[in-house]
Write a protein that holds these residues in place. Sequence first.
Motif, PDB file in Angstrom:
ATOM      1  N   ALA A 133     -49.780  98.867  42.428  1.00 20.45           N
ATOM      2  CA  ALA A 133     -48.493  99.338  41.924  1.00 20.45           C
ATOM      3  C   ALA A 133     -48.324  98.969  40.455  1.00 20.45           C
ATOM      4  CB  ALA A 133     -47.362  98.746  42.745  1.00 20.45           C
ATOM      5  N   THR A 134     -47.703  99.862  39.704  1.00 21.08           N
ATOM      6  CA  THR A 134     -47.418  99.643  38.295  1.00 21.08           C
ATOM      7  C   THR A 134     -45.919  99.450  38.073  1.00 21.08           C
ATOM      8  OG1 THR A 134     -49.280 101.083  37.774  1.00 21.08           O
ATOM      9  CG2 THR A 134     -47.773 100.603  35.982  1.00 21.08           C
ATOM     10  N   TYR A 135     -45.101 100.043  38.962  1.00 26.05           N
ATOM     11  CA  TYR A 135     -43.660 100.010  38.799  1.00 26.05           C
ATOM     12  C   TYR A 135     -42.958  99.563  40.076  1.00 26.05           C
ATOM     13  CZ  TYR A 135     -44.597 102.923  34.728  1.00 26.05           C
ATOM     14  OH  TYR A 135     -45.076 103.394  33.548  1.00 26.05           O
ATOM     15  N   SER A 195     -44.706 101.536  43.153  1.00 24.11           N
ATOM     16  CA  SER A 195     -45.378 102.791  42.859  1.00 24.11           C
ATOM     17  C   SER A 195     -46.441 102.640  41.780  1.00 24.11           C
ATOM     18  CB  SER A 195     -44.345 103.827  42.403  1.00 24.11           C
ATOM     19  OG  SER A 195     -44.976 105.018  42.034  1.00 24.11           O
ATOM     20  N   CYS A 196     -47.495 103.443  41.921  1.00 20.89           N
ATOM     21  CA  CYS A 196     -48.513 103.530  40.870  1.00 20.89           C
ATOM     22  C   CYS A 196     -48.061 104.583  39.850  1.00 20.89           C
ATOM     23  CB  CYS A 196     -49.863 103.907  41.482  1.00 20.89           C
ATOM     24  SG  CYS A 196     -49.885 105.553  42.238  1.00 20.89           S
ATOM     25  N   GLU A 197     -48.841 104.767  38.802  1.00 21.46           N
ATOM     26  CA  GLU A 197     -48.521 105.765  37.768  1.00 21.46           C
ATOM     27  C   GLU A 197     -48.445 107.177  38.352  1.00 21.46           C
ATOM     28  OE1 GLU A 197     -48.059 105.608  34.377  1.00 21.46           O
ATOM     29  OE2 GLU A 197     -48.314 103.455  34.171  1.00 21.46           O
ATOM     30  N   THR A 198     -49.330 107.490  39.282  1.00 20.15           N
ATOM     31  CA  THR A 198     -49.408 108.831  39.854  1.00 20.15           C
ATOM     32  C   THR A 198     -48.184 109.191  40.676  1.00 20.15           C
ATOM     33  OG1 THR A 198     -51.804 108.601  39.980  1.00 20.15           O
ATOM     34  CG2 THR A 198     -50.813 110.333  41.330  1.00 20.15           C
ATOM     35  N   HIS A 199     -47.641 108.243  41.418  1.00 23.22           N
ATOM     36  CA  HIS A 199     -46.564 108.527  42.362  1.00 23.22           C
ATOM     37  C   HIS A 199     -45.168 108.108  41.894  1.00 23.22           C
ATOM     38  CE1 HIS A 199     -50.114 108.557  45.122  1.00 23.22           C
ATOM     39  NE2 HIS A 199     -49.508 109.699  45.423  1.00 23.22           N
ATOM     40  N   ILE A 200     -44.996 107.763  40.624  1.00 26.79           N
ATOM     41  CA  ILE A 200     -43.700 107.276  40.155  1.00 26.79           C
ATOM     42  C   ILE A 200     -42.611 108.346  40.282  1.00 26.79           C
ATOM     43  CG2 ILE A 200     -44.121 107.751  37.706  1.00 26.79           C
ATOM     44  CD1 ILE A 200     -42.073 104.837  39.257  1.00 26.79           C
ATOM     45  N   GLU A 242     -48.495  90.096  39.103  1.00 34.50           N
ATOM     46  CA  GLU A 242     -48.038  90.678  40.369  1.00 34.50           C
ATOM     47  C   GLU A 242     -48.847  91.914  40.765  1.00 34.50           C
ATOM     48  OE1 GLU A 242     -43.934  91.463  39.710  1.00 34.50           O
ATOM     49  OE2 GLU A 242     -43.356  89.370  39.941  1.00 34.50           O
ATOM     50  N   LYS A 243     -49.495  92.570  39.791  1.00 28.68           N
ATOM     51  CA  LYS A 243     -50.253  93.789  40.070  1.00 28.68           C
ATOM     52  C   LYS A 243     -51.401  93.531  41.045  1.00 28.68           C
ATOM     53  CE  LYS A 243     -49.556  96.433  35.877  1.00 28.68           C
ATOM     54  NZ  LYS A 243     -50.194  97.026  34.715  1.00 28.68           N
ATOM     55  N   LEU A 244     -51.962  92.355  41.020  1.00 30.59           N
ATOM     56  CA  LEU A 244     -53.126  92.067  41.840  1.00 30.59           C
ATOM     57  C   LEU A 244     -52.848  92.174  43.333  1.00 30.59           C
ATOM     58  CD1 LEU A 244     -54.510  89.000  39.865  1.00 30.59           C
ATOM     59  CD2 LEU A 244     -55.289  91.372  39.746  1.00 30.59           C
ATOM     60  N   SER A 245     -51.653  91.828  43.761  1.00 33.11           N
ATOM     61  CA  SER A 245     -51.371  91.804  45.193  1.00 33.11           C
ATOM     62  C   SER A 245     -50.426  92.903  45.664  1.00 33.11           C
ATOM     63  CB  SER A 245     -50.779  90.446  45.575  1.00 33.11           C
ATOM     64  OG  SER A 245     -49.564  90.244  44.889  1.00 33.11           O
ATOM     65  N   THR A 246     -49.914  93.714  44.780  1.00 34.54           N
ATOM     66  CA  THR A 246     -48.909  94.711  45.150  1.00 34.54           C
ATOM     67  C   THR A 246     -49.523  96.105  45.164  1.00 34.54           C
ATOM     68  OG1 THR A 246     -47.277  93.338  44.038  1.00 34.54           O
ATOM     69  CG2 THR A 246     -46.610  95.555  44.635  1.00 34.54           C
ATOM     70  N   ILE A 292     -33.429 102.023  39.147  1.00 33.58           N
ATOM     71  CA  ILE A 292     -33.890 101.264  37.993  1.00 33.58           C
ATOM     72  C   ILE A 292     -35.403 101.136  38.132  1.00 33.58           C
ATOM     73  CG2 ILE A 292     -33.855  99.033  36.815  1.00 33.58           C
ATOM     74  CD1 ILE A 292     -30.993  98.693  37.950  1.00 33.58           C
ATOM     75  N   MET A 293     -36.126 101.494  37.086  1.00 30.69           N
ATOM     76  CA  MET A 293     -37.579 101.446  37.103  1.00 30.69           C
ATOM     77  C   MET A 293     -38.033 100.307  36.202  1.00 30.69           C
ATOM     78  SD  MET A 293     -40.227 104.496  36.172  1.00 30.69           S
ATOM     79  CE  MET A 293     -40.111 104.380  34.396  1.00 30.69           C
ATOM     80  N   GLU A 294     -38.766  99.358  36.774  1.00 28.44           N
ATOM     81  CA  GLU A 294     -39.271  98.225  36.004  1.00 28.44           C
ATOM     82  C   GLU A 294     -40.786  98.174  36.109  1.00 28.44           C
ATOM     83  OE1 GLU A 294     -37.117  94.440  36.507  1.00 28.44           O
ATOM     84  OE2 GLU A 294     -35.993  95.549  38.025  1.00 28.44           O
ATOM     85  N   LYS A 295     -41.425  97.799  35.023  1.00 30.70           N
ATOM     86  CA  LYS A 295     -42.869  97.637  35.025  1.00 30.70           C
ATOM     87  C   LYS A 295     -43.216  96.304  35.680  1.00 30.70           C
ATOM     88  CE  LYS A 295     -46.700  98.909  32.286  1.00 30.70           C
ATOM     89  NZ  LYS A 295     -47.070 100.253  32.085  1.00 30.70           N
ATOM     90  N   ILE A 296     -44.241  96.302  36.527  1.00 30.08           N
ATOM     91  CA  ILE A 296     -44.673  95.080  37.212  1.00 30.08           C
ATOM     92  C   ILE A 296     -45.515  94.239  36.252  1.00 30.08           C
ATOM     93  CG2 ILE A 296     -46.115  94.180  39.078  1.00 30.08           C
ATOM     94  CD1 ILE A 296     -45.319  96.571  40.723  1.00 30.08           C
ATOM     95  N   LEU A 297     -45.304  92.940  36.277  1.00 33.66           N
ATOM     96  CA  LEU A 297     -46.087  92.025  35.458  1.00 33.66           C
ATOM     97  C   LEU A 297     -47.541  92.021  35.924  1.00 33.66           C
ATOM     98  CD1 LEU A 297     -43.584  89.036  35.426  1.00 33.66           C
ATOM     99  CD2 LEU A 297     -43.901  90.774  33.662  1.00 33.66           C
ATOM    100  N   ASP A 298     -48.466  91.741  35.015  1.00 32.21           N
ATOM    101  CA  ASP A 298     -49.896  91.768  35.335  1.00 32.21           C
ATOM    102  C   ASP A 298     -50.249  90.845  36.496  1.00 32.21           C
ATOM    103  OD1 ASP A 298     -50.524  93.681  33.450  1.00 32.21           O
ATOM    104  OD2 ASP A 298     -50.974  92.213  31.890  1.00 32.21           O
TER     105      ASP A 298
END
Length: 54
Positions: A47-49, A5-10, A34-38, A26-32
């Motif tokens: 996605a951020t989470y 999920s992105c920030e908007t849709h969490i 991994e953000k490029l392809s997710t 459980i909500m986890e922040k995605i590492l930088d």
Amino acid sequence: MKKYSCETHIDHALDMFVAETEDFPIMEKILDAEKLSTKCAYCEEHATYIVSSK
């Protein structure tokens, strides 16, 4: 089960996860790196989470 999920849709991702699994999410922040392809499951933003179970 995992939902990305992105920030908007969490909030929606958390609600949908509980509705589908009837389990505490459980909500986890995605590492930088991994953000490029997710992508968010609900839009085309990066996605951020990750929402998942234990």
